[in-house]
Design a protein around this motif. Structure first.
Motif, PDB file in Angstrom:
ATOM      1  N   VAL A 129       0.852  -1.190   0.000  1.00 32.59           N
ATOM      2  CA  VAL A 129       0.000   0.000   0.000  1.00 32.59           C
ATOM      3  C   VAL A 129       0.888   1.239   0.000  1.00 32.59           C
ATOM      4  CG1 VAL A 129      -1.779   1.281   1.257  1.00 32.59           C
ATOM      5  CG2 VAL A 129      -1.798  -1.218   1.283  1.00 32.59           C
ATOM      6  N   GLY A 130       0.520   2.199  -0.840  1.00 35.13           N
ATOM      7  CA  GLY A 130       1.233   3.473  -0.870  1.00 35.13           C
ATOM      8  C   GLY A 130       2.286   3.526  -1.959  1.00 35.13           C
ATOM      9  N   ALA A 131       2.736   4.740  -2.230  1.00 35.86           N
ATOM     10  CA  ALA A 131       3.746   4.953  -3.262  1.00 35.86           C
ATOM     11  C   ALA A 131       5.110   4.522  -2.754  1.00 35.86           C
ATOM     12  CB  ALA A 131       3.772   6.422  -3.669  1.00 35.86           C
ATOM     13  N   VAL A 132       5.810   3.782  -3.578  1.00 34.32           N
ATOM     14  CA  VAL A 132       7.178   3.382  -3.274  1.00 34.32           C
ATOM     15  C   VAL A 132       8.052   3.791  -4.451  1.00 34.32           C
ATOM     16  CG1 VAL A 132       6.583   1.458  -1.748  1.00 34.32           C
ATOM     17  CG2 VAL A 132       6.782   1.038  -4.174  1.00 34.32           C
ATOM     18  N   PRO A 133       9.320   4.137  -4.179  1.00 36.83           N
ATOM     19  CA  PRO A 133      10.218   4.494  -5.271  1.00 36.83           C
ATOM     20  C   PRO A 133      10.420   3.301  -6.210  1.00 36.83           C
ATOM     21  CG  PRO A 133      11.182   5.030  -3.125  1.00 36.83           C
ATOM     22  CD  PRO A 133       9.945   4.244  -2.872  1.00 36.83           C
ATOM     23  N   PRO A 134      10.753   3.563  -7.479  1.00 36.57           N
ATOM     24  CA  PRO A 134      10.896   2.473  -8.442  1.00 36.57           C
ATOM     25  C   PRO A 134      11.827   1.345  -8.001  1.00 36.57           C
ATOM     26  CG  PRO A 134      10.894   4.567  -9.585  1.00 36.57           C
ATOM     27  CD  PRO A 134      10.908   4.876  -8.113  1.00 36.57           C
ATOM     28  N   ASP A 135      12.984   1.670  -7.433  1.00 36.50           N
ATOM     29  CA  ASP A 135      13.923   0.612  -7.020  1.00 36.50           C
ATOM     30  C   ASP A 135      13.319  -0.271  -5.937  1.00 36.50           C
ATOM     31  OD1 ASP A 135      15.771   1.529  -8.844  1.00 36.50           O
ATOM     32  OD2 ASP A 135      17.014   2.570  -7.373  1.00 36.50           O
ATOM     33  N   ALA A 136      12.646   0.340  -4.973  1.00 39.65           N
ATOM     34  CA  ALA A 136      12.008  -0.427  -3.898  1.00 39.65           C
ATOM     35  C   ALA A 136      10.867  -1.268  -4.454  1.00 39.65           C
ATOM     36  CB  ALA A 136      11.500   0.507  -2.805  1.00 39.65           C
ATOM     37  N   LEU A 137      10.125  -0.718  -5.418  1.00 39.65           N
ATOM     38  CA  LEU A 137       9.035  -1.468  -6.033  1.00 39.65           C
ATOM     39  C   LEU A 137       9.574  -2.694  -6.768  1.00 39.65           C
ATOM     40  CD1 LEU A 137       5.931  -0.096  -7.720  1.00 39.65           C
ATOM     41  CD2 LEU A 137       7.226  -1.829  -8.879  1.00 39.65           C
ATOM     42  N   LEU A 138      10.666  -2.531  -7.511  1.00 36.70           N
ATOM     43  CA  LEU A 138      11.260  -3.657  -8.223  1.00 36.70           C
ATOM     44  C   LEU A 138      11.749  -4.735  -7.254  1.00 36.70           C
ATOM     45  CD1 LEU A 138      13.201  -1.820 -11.076  1.00 36.70           C
ATOM     46  CD2 LEU A 138      11.037  -3.068 -11.248  1.00 36.70           C
ATOM     47  N   ARG A 139      12.345  -4.318  -6.134  1.00 37.20           N
ATOM     48  CA  ARG A 139      12.779  -5.296  -5.117  1.00 37.20           C
ATOM     49  C   ARG A 139      11.572  -6.030  -4.544  1.00 37.20           C
ATOM     50  NH1 ARG A 139      16.244  -1.171  -3.757  1.00 37.20           N
ATOM     51  NH2 ARG A 139      14.944  -0.498  -2.013  1.00 37.20           N
ATOM     52  N   TRP A 140      10.487  -5.290  -4.257  1.00 41.64           N
ATOM     53  CA  TRP A 140       9.275  -5.906  -3.714  1.00 41.64           C
ATOM     54  C   TRP A 140       8.691  -6.922  -4.702  1.00 41.64           C
ATOM     55  CZ3 TRP A 140       4.141  -5.508  -5.468  1.00 41.64           C
ATOM     56  CH2 TRP A 140       3.187  -6.087  -4.628  1.00 41.64           C
ATOM     57  N   VAL A 141       8.639  -6.569  -5.982  1.00 46.32           N
ATOM     58  CA  VAL A 141       8.123  -7.501  -6.996  1.00 46.32           C
ATOM     59  C   VAL A 141       9.006  -8.741  -7.058  1.00 46.32           C
ATOM     60  CG1 VAL A 141       7.735  -7.853  -9.470  1.00 46.32           C
ATOM     61  CG2 VAL A 141       6.941  -5.747  -8.374  1.00 46.32           C
ATOM     62  N   ASP A 142      10.319  -8.548  -7.093  1.00 45.24           N
ATOM     63  CA  ASP A 142      11.248  -9.676  -7.163  1.00 45.24           C
ATOM     64  C   ASP A 142      11.060 -10.615  -5.967  1.00 45.24           C
ATOM     65  OD1 ASP A 142      13.391 -11.066  -8.471  1.00 45.24           O
ATOM     66  OD2 ASP A 142      14.758 -10.273  -6.956  1.00 45.24           O
ATOM     67  N   GLN A 143      10.981 -10.050  -4.764  1.00 40.27           N
ATOM     68  CA  GLN A 143      10.773 -10.854  -3.552  1.00 40.27           C
ATOM     69  C   GLN A 143       9.407 -11.529  -3.575  1.00 40.27           C
ATOM     70  OE1 GLN A 143      11.379  -7.889  -0.543  1.00 40.27           O
ATOM     71  NE2 GLN A 143      13.611  -7.956  -0.717  1.00 40.27           N
ATOM     72  N   SER A 144       8.393 -10.834  -4.056  1.00 42.24           N
ATOM     73  CA  SER A 144       7.028 -11.379  -4.083  1.00 42.24           C
ATOM     74  C   SER A 144       6.920 -12.513  -5.096  1.00 42.24           C
ATOM     75  CB  SER A 144       6.028 -10.271  -4.416  1.00 42.24           C
ATOM     76  OG  SER A 144       6.069  -9.260  -3.423  1.00 42.24           O
ATOM     77  N   LEU A 145       7.622 -12.399  -6.214  1.00 43.33           N
ATOM     78  CA  LEU A 145       7.592 -13.475  -7.202  1.00 43.33           C
ATOM     79  C   LEU A 145       8.248 -14.740  -6.652  1.00 43.33           C
ATOM     80  CD1 LEU A 145       8.409 -11.575 -10.514  1.00 43.33           C
ATOM     81  CD2 LEU A 145       6.286 -12.766  -9.948  1.00 43.33           C
ATOM     82  N   ALA A 146       9.172 -14.579  -5.695  1.00 38.43           N
ATOM     83  CA  ALA A 146       9.854 -15.730  -5.103  1.00 38.43           C
ATOM     84  C   ALA A 146       8.987 -16.449  -4.069  1.00 38.43           C
ATOM     85  CB  ALA A 146      11.158 -15.281  -4.460  1.00 38.43           C
ATOM     86  N   LEU A 147       7.913 -15.797  -3.615  1.00 40.62           N
ATOM     87  CA  LEU A 147       7.018 -16.433  -2.639  1.00 40.62           C
ATOM     88  C   LEU A 147       6.294 -17.587  -3.304  1.00 40.62           C
ATOM     89  CD1 LEU A 147       5.440 -13.241  -1.022  1.00 40.62           C
ATOM     90  CD2 LEU A 147       7.158 -14.749  -0.008  1.00 40.62           C
ATOM     91  N   PRO A 148       5.856 -18.576  -2.501  1.00 40.51           N
ATOM     92  CA  PRO A 148       5.075 -19.661  -3.102  1.00 40.51           C
ATOM     93  C   PRO A 148       3.746 -19.119  -3.643  1.00 40.51           C
ATOM     94  CG  PRO A 148       5.196 -19.902  -0.705  1.00 40.51           C
ATOM     95  CD  PRO A 148       6.055 -18.735  -1.080  1.00 40.51           C
ATOM     96  N   PRO A 149       3.265 -19.740  -4.730  1.00 43.22           N
ATOM     97  CA  PRO A 149       1.976 -19.299  -5.290  1.00 43.22           C
ATOM     98  C   PRO A 149       0.865 -19.386  -4.251  1.00 43.22           C
ATOM     99  CG  PRO A 149       3.079 -20.808  -6.781  1.00 43.22           C
ATOM    100  CD  PRO A 149       3.855 -20.809  -5.499  1.00 43.22           C
TER     101      PRO A 149
END
Length: 150
Positions: free
Chosen positions: A128-148
């Motif tokens: 939730v909320g605005a995150v800078p692009p680098d932090a957003l990319l890290r969050w996506v990368d970490q989230s993709l690594a989570l189990p489905p």
């Protein structure tokens, strides 16, 4: 470079060719000229959310936003960048909560921007909320690594 995604047109970041990329499709979008994977960014409403998001073969980064929301505009370039960086691994779908009110209620979008990583419509991760692009990319990368999502 992302352009005209609302019209289904994506400019290939590799060769600059403009390609038509449907909001919902089987397989992965590739450039008609150079055959590289294309960033996949689409819009969804209440009417087509199931087809565009829930039936996607790829995990979906859903950006729940509104045109009047300043922080939503701030996060938009990072969302577009995620579509490029994770081409072939992620589909990015923008959902205007003013139009898609049922989707907003379903995912409890009480604050926007709300970013969701979804598998077949089930939430894998939430930001939730605005995150800078680098932090957003890290969050996506970490989230993709989570189990489905189950």
């Amino acid at each position: 470079m992302m352009a005209d995604h609302a019209e289904g047109i994506t400019t290939c970041p590799h060769c600059g060719t403009r390609n038509r990329v449907p909001a919902a499709a089987t397989g992965l979008p590739r450039c008609g000229k150079c055959k590289e994977l294309l960033p996949w960014q689409a819009d969804a409403t209440d009417a087509d959310f199931a087809e565009v998001v829930e039936q996607s073969a790829l995990p979906v980064l859903a950006d729940l936003w509104a045109p009047w929301c300043g922080p939503c505009r701030v996060v938009a370039p990072g969302v577009a960048k995620a579509a490029e960086v994770f081409a072939g691994k992620l589909k990015v779908v923008k959902v205007n909560v003013d139009i898609a009110q049922n989707v907003a209620v379903r995912y409890q979008a009480q604050s926007i921007p709300l970013l969701l990583l979804l598998d077949k419509g089930a939430v894998r991760a939430r930001q939730v909320g605005a995150v800078p692009p680098d932090a957003l990319l890290r969050w996506v990368d970490q989230s993709l690594a989570l189990p489905p999502a189950a």
